[in-house]
Design an enzyme around this catalytic site. Structure first.
Site, PDB file in Angstrom:
ATOM      1  N   GLY A  65      22.803  40.798  36.639  1.00 46.91           N
ATOM      2  CA  GLY A  65      21.396  40.860  37.029  1.00 46.91           C
ATOM      3  C   GLY A  65      20.725  42.186  36.728  1.00 46.91           C
TER       4      GLY A  65
ATOM      5  N   ASN B 154      37.680  42.672  30.372  1.00 38.36           N
ATOM      6  CA  ASN B 154      37.661  43.264  31.699  1.00 38.36           C
ATOM      7  C   ASN B 154      38.176  44.698  31.601  1.00 38.36           C
ATOM      8  OD1 ASN B 154      38.055  44.010  34.325  1.00 38.36           O
ATOM      9  ND2 ASN B 154      39.123  42.126  34.918  1.00 38.36           N
TER      10      ASN B 154
ATOM     11  N   CYS C 182      28.978  34.006  49.464  1.00 39.89           N
ATOM     12  CA  CYS C 182      28.096  34.145  48.320  1.00 39.89           C
ATOM     13  C   CYS C 182      27.061  35.207  48.632  1.00 39.89           C
ATOM     14  CB  CYS C 182      27.432  32.804  48.047  1.00 39.89           C
ATOM     15  SG  CYS C 182      25.992  32.877  47.017  1.00 39.89           S
TER      16      CYS C 182
END
Lengths: 427, 427
Positions: free
Chosen positions: A92, A159, A262
């Site tokens: 985001g 990663n 979440c």
């Protein structure tokens, strides 16, 4: 669709051979070829440019950026093409930061992420529903290359917290092929836009080892606050110097994030944090305004705390301690350089002499070295283009008054915080 | 491409009629129809949802927004689907604001702009090079509909400063077909994201006439500062109450903008202003946090001034003076309602009685009605999910200390400003 067009053209070939009069097939074929071309290339996609133009025409994608020079904000905007920025975490915040830098015409972007785009990411800017299932790096490269073909994009789908990932990460940061003459590592800035402690520690480790300046960013789990922070190894606190307020105890942080719990997120908070992060990066790279060492964003109260954090002499990170030692050892050289610069500036001022011999209004010049950048900007807004008149006192004057009253940017001492922490632990 | 596929199918029809054996044409036709379908519909485009789900799965586009409820930030997030927001000006700020609201799942968006997308706009977020030449409204609807099919989009490609445009504008704001039971006008909020004085005055006029709450936004010509402002007709200053600092004298402002004088702009500043604007809108619509009456953004110093502006009793806008009169006349009713609410809250508190009969820790409840919203949010961050422990005192406590010292949000008196202006004019 390429495969389907190919099949269609093959069918036309077969049909042509079976017909007496192939003329209608020729017409069909030209139709199909036209369509295939339309589906492939975008007629509006712009070609690369050689130099950033400041020409004021609708077709120039850089006119509004080059105007920063004419307006006295940035001395040399074109330098942006020389810089490499690495963005770790294309979520985001990271994806929006990447888009902003791409639209600003940054030279090279390095993108790191191992995740894929999901519908659950659609409440943040950047990724589109048609990219669901793609890796975030692939989707980002697809969108960014279309927006600005001048930016060199390198993506790493991996990663950075694994042993091999970390090695590839540090290696990619030191690759100087984009700008061989560059001092230090191959990138100018690393932006950490990850969402977990482990990845932040990996970025911190790499940057401490490579003497790499970086900026950290974060958004709270309740989506309504965030922060950005500048980290210069040895000079400021590193990520390990100040322990985070909340840490996972016993459980793997990723399990905590994935299973049922979440975190909330908002495109607004993440967009603001990305904007503040890239604005701070532009100030740092292009040398204008004041680079913020730390800037918080509390959206419920629209409160923006600032502070400075010195390195922790008891930091658990060995590379950080080495950088701290180097920074202290380099102090005499830094002081000498600063003194030499001040003297050079002063002698230049004397050499130049006054611009006008008469001084009818008795104007004297005050040295305000520390406020150099902002003063420059403030004075630029004093000059209005032809046809404009000022109806009220200049806004900057008004802001100055408020600024004096509000006492912003108080420096925070890590020692004080540590004492508070110890007192609490003892209680 | 739709036209081209149609032509191709027509040609196939003609060919079929001229052949003895139409079988190969049938095969071709099915190929072409398949391609036409592929080119139109995107296989990943998601279908509309009936209700916002809070289920934590990757395929739920609302899970991270509905989490705002579970985290105690927003009482009822689903209400967002009932709201209509009008955005005037779909440029660097308006387009990003529209995307944020779309991703948040706003009920209905009304978009107003008369301009077309140019390559020179590519240094701001949202529009893509392949949209160059489209109207900004068409391009915005194209992108937003793809991002979130649940949002009702209405676009108006017109200039609201013309007589006819203004009429269409006010009419569209009062259209209640989306939510017939709504009180007042048909929209809940108007966001002004325009770049000129004339358009701002048109929005101001319409909102004063319709008693419509709106928010104004702006970015400076040098691209490094901006602001947002809440305007409630009669209650706060309207746009005509406080004269702008700089106005065009003699020349048309649009000429000034188009011919040679090119304002600078940055995706960062515009992204931050859009984020602050939509965050303030969400707080206003969904009733959380503190709605800011005015918030400035000075990016060179990362300084965020706040202030409140009362309406000007000598405002030149007749509709504003009418709203001011109404606001004063309604004061006794407002006071009575506030008193009744306070008494009701107090009596509820008494009726409910203590939750626990024993009070081992001697806890007493303090009434802090004014800080209700932020307190709610602060306390929510006190509760940590299972598996997390706190290592330092809560961040809010720390921020409170800073806030006390910094004396933010000082109220500014328009009278004082006017006196300063008169003194300057007299000098």
């Amino acid at each position: 669709m390429e495969v389907e067009f190919k099949a269609l053209l093959d069918d036309l070939d077969l049909l042509e051979k079976s017909l007496f009069d192939p003329a209608p097939i020729h017409k069909l074929r030209s139709h199909v070829e036209n369509l295939a071309a339309l589906s492939k290339c975008n007629p509006h996609r712009r070609s690369k440019v050689k130099e950033l133009s400041s020409e004021v025409v609708d077709s120039n994608p850089y006119s509004r950026l080059m105007a920063l020079q004419r307006m006295g904000i940035v001395e040399n905007y074109e330098r942006i093409r020389e810089f490499s920025v690495a963005i770790v975490g294309i979520g985001g915040v990271g994806s929006v930061a990447a888009e902003m830098l791409t639209r600003c015409g940054i030279g090279r972007l390095l993108l790191y992420d191992y995740d894929t785009v999901e519908l659950a990411n659609m409440n943040r800017l950047f990724f589109r529903p048609d990219q669901v299932g793609m890796t975030k790096t692939d989707a980002a490269v697809q969108t960014l290359a279309e927006i600005n073909p001048d930016v060199v994009l390198e993506s790493f789908t991996m990663n950075i917290t694994t042993v091999q990932g970390f090695e590839t990460f540090t290696k990619s940061l030191t690759n100087k092929s984009f700008c061989p003459s560059k001092e230090g590592s191959g990138v100018d800035l690393v932006l950490s836009c990850v969402d977990n402690y482990e990845a932040r520690m990996a970025v911190n480790q790499a940057c401490n080892e490579l003497r790499q300046t970086w900026m950290e960013s974060g958004v709270s789990e309740d989506a309504v606050s965030g922060h950005i922070q500048l980290l210069v190894p040895g000079e400021t606190a590193c990520f390990a110097c100040a322990p985070p307020l909340v840490v996972a105890s016993g459980i793997d942080e990723r399990t905590l994030k994935r299973e049922g719990v979440c975190a909330a997120s908002l495109p607004t908070t993440m967009g603001v944090v990305a904007g503040l992060l890239v604005q701070n990066s532009l100030k740092f790279l292009l040398n204008f305004g004041e680079v913020s060492p730390y800037l918080g964003y509390n959206s419920l109260k629209d409160f923006f705390p600032t502070m400075q954090m010195r390195p922790n002499p008891q930091c658990s990170n060995v590379a950080c301690l080495e950088r701290q030692k180097e920074y202290v050892l380099a102090k005499p050289a830094r002081d000498a350089a600063a003194k030499a610069k001040m003297e050079a500036d002063a002698s230049t001022a004397i050499d130049e002499g006054p611009l006008h011999d008469d001084n009818e209004w008795n104007i004297s010049v005050v040295d305000d070295e520390n406020e150099k950048d902002t003063t420059k900007a403030a004075s630029s807004s004093d000059t209005l283009p032809e046809g404009l008149t000022r109806e009220l006192p200049v806004a900057d004057e008004y802001e100055k008054e408020i600024a004096i009253g509000s006492g912003e940017a108080e420096e925070d001492d890590l020692e004080d915080l540590k004492k508070q922490l110890e007192a609490l632990n003892a209680a």
